[in-house]
Design a protein around this motif. Structure first.
Motif, PDB file in Angstrom:
ATOM      1  N   PHE A   1     -12.825  -7.828   7.585  1.00 19.98           N
ATOM      2  CA  PHE A   1     -12.517  -6.705   6.717  1.00 19.98           C
ATOM      3  C   PHE A   1     -13.618  -5.653   6.790  1.00 19.98           C
ATOM      4  CE2 PHE A   1     -10.916 -10.638   4.911  1.00 19.98           C
ATOM      5  CZ  PHE A   1      -9.582 -10.340   4.625  1.00 19.98           C
TER       6      PHE A   1
ATOM      7  N   ASP B   1      -5.511  -6.665  -1.275  1.00 15.20           N
ATOM      8  CA  ASP B   1      -4.637  -5.729  -1.967  1.00 15.20           C
ATOM      9  C   ASP B   1      -5.208  -5.265  -3.308  1.00 15.20           C
ATOM     10  OD1 ASP B   1      -2.740  -5.800   0.045  1.00 15.20           O
ATOM     11  OD2 ASP B   1      -1.589  -7.421  -0.891  1.00 15.20           O
TER      12      ASP B   1
ATOM     13  N   ASN C   1      -9.987  -2.856   3.939  1.00 16.09           N
ATOM     14  CA  ASN C   1      -9.056  -2.724   5.064  1.00 16.09           C
ATOM     15  C   ASN C   1      -9.296  -3.889   6.019  1.00 16.09           C
ATOM     16  OD1 ASN C   1      -7.334  -0.437   4.803  1.00 16.09           O
ATOM     17  ND2 ASN C   1      -9.081   0.912   5.153  1.00 16.09           N
TER      18      ASN C   1
ATOM     19  N   SER D   1      -8.710   3.816  -1.991  1.00 14.99           N
ATOM     20  CA  SER D   1      -9.772   4.152  -1.049  1.00 14.99           C
ATOM     21  C   SER D   1     -10.481   5.428  -1.466  1.00 14.99           C
ATOM     22  CB  SER D   1      -9.182   4.344   0.354  1.00 14.99           C
ATOM     23  OG  SER D   1      -8.403   5.540   0.406  1.00 14.99           O
TER      24      SER D   1
ATOM     25  N   ARG E   1       0.806  -1.206   0.000  1.00 15.70           N
ATOM     26  CA  ARG E   1       0.000   0.000   0.000  1.00 15.70           C
ATOM     27  C   ARG E   1       0.844   1.264   0.000  1.00 15.70           C
ATOM     28  NH1 ARG E   1      -5.634  -1.252   2.900  1.00 15.70           N
ATOM     29  NH2 ARG E   1      -5.880  -3.277   1.903  1.00 15.70           N
TER      30      ARG E   1
ATOM     31  N   LEU F   1       0.089  -4.715   4.944  1.00 14.28           N
ATOM     32  CA  LEU F   1      -0.784  -5.176   6.016  1.00 14.28           C
ATOM     33  C   LEU F   1      -0.969  -6.674   5.901  1.00 14.28           C
ATOM     34  CD1 LEU F   1      -3.599  -2.449   5.913  1.00 14.28           C
ATOM     35  CD2 LEU F   1      -1.745  -2.637   7.576  1.00 14.28           C
TER      36      LEU F   1
ATOM     37  N   SER G   1      -3.687   0.595  -3.177  1.00 11.11           N
ATOM     38  CA  SER G   1      -3.202  -0.752  -2.860  1.00 11.11           C
ATOM     39  C   SER G   1      -3.107  -1.609  -4.113  1.00 11.11           C
ATOM     40  CB  SER G   1      -4.126  -1.433  -1.833  1.00 11.11           C
ATOM     41  OG  SER G   1      -5.398  -1.699  -2.389  1.00 11.11           O
TER      42      SER G   1
ATOM     43  N   LYS H   1       0.224   5.315   1.122  1.00 11.40           N
ATOM     44  CA  LYS H   1      -0.656   6.316   1.725  1.00 11.40           C
ATOM     45  C   LYS H   1      -0.145   7.710   1.406  1.00 11.40           C
ATOM     46  CE  LYS H   1      -2.731   7.992   5.999  1.00 11.40           C
ATOM     47  NZ  LYS H   1      -2.634   8.061   7.479  1.00 11.40           N
TER      48      LYS H   1
ATOM     49  N   GLY I   1     -13.355   0.309   2.287  1.00 10.16           N
ATOM     50  CA  GLY I   1     -12.936   1.708   2.276  1.00 10.16           C
ATOM     51  C   GLY I   1     -13.441   2.429   1.047  1.00 10.16           C
TER      52      GLY I   1
END
Length: 240
Positions: free
Chosen positions: A113, A222, A237, A51, A2, A107, A70, A4, A116
């Motif tokens: 889960f 992912d 997530n 997301s 991922r 992650l 991701s 961010k 998002g």
């Protein structure tokens, strides 16, 4: 893997000014002159998702927002990271942002889960008809189509069939808004608006993920669930 992004708007403007097609365009333009530069034009699975921008409130000058991208392909994330890590400014559509930070991370897959971004599935893709809980009332069709789509993408990526025992998920709790599960997302492409229908989930749980199944669930975490992942749908997530 991922990536961010934390970024700060330089002006005030409505949240919907940056829609999913805007973000997709930003990702593709960032990848220009990399090994993924022609990804947009290749008619196949793209194997990435992202997301919704969060928090989902109007953009305010100086107030940070975040976005997570991701992919099961680490090289894809690395290519984005290498292009963004030294930037001070980015553009999402016509709006300029200060790029506060760019962070790579991974992650581990969990049994639970949360979405998002909405999960999108077609009821009939030849008619461009989306599955809608309000209309079709069929959770079994939803689960079956969700698993078929995930298996197809997994096979295209790894060249092998995944091992899945039982249902894709054993417990599902939707996020209900205004008494409905369905979410209507407005997209603007080349100035033309259109609507995509999906559903948001506050829990998707598999009671037991075996060692053999872990690779598959890591992949869907992912890559994203459902269809239109590269347009920012089906982002997952893990929950503790």
């Amino acid at each position: 893997m991922r990536l961010k992004l934390d970024f700060v708007p330089l002006e005030d403007f409505p949240y919907n000014d940056v829609n999913k097609h805007t973000i997709q365009g930003f990702i593709y333009s960032t990848l220009m002159r990399t090994e993924f530069g022609d990804m947009h034009d290749v008619p196949r699975f793209k194997f990435f998702t992202f997301s919704d921008i969060f928090p989902p409130t109007n953009f305010k000058k100086g107030e940070a927002k975040s976005l997570i991208i991701s992919s099961p392909n680490e090289k894809f994330i690395e290519a984005l990271y290498s292009r963004l890590k030294d930037r001070e400014r980015i553009y999402l559509g016509k709006h300029e942002f200060y790029l506060k930070s760019v962070k790579k991370f991974s992650l581990k897959v969990k049994r639970r889960f949360i979405t998002g971004s909405p999960i999108v599935l077609y009821k009939d893709n030849k008619k461009n008809e989306y599955f809608k809980f309000y209309v079709h009332h069929n959770i079994n069709f939803f689960l079956q189509r969700l698993e078929e789509n995930a298996v197809k993408k997994y096979h295209a990526y790894y060249g092998e069939e995944p091992l899945i025992e039982g249902n894709l998920f054993d417990k599902m709790i939707p996020r209900i808004r205004n008494g409905k599960v369905d979410i209507y997302v407005r997209i603007v492409k080349m100035g033309v608006p259109f609507t995509i229908v999906g559903s948001s989930w506050k829990l998707l749980e598999k009671h037991c993920i075996t060692k053999e199944e872990r690779k598959f669930y890591q992949f869907i975490m992912d890559c994203g669930l459902g269809e239109k992942n590269s347009l920012g749908f089906g982002f997952l997530n893990p929950l503790k």
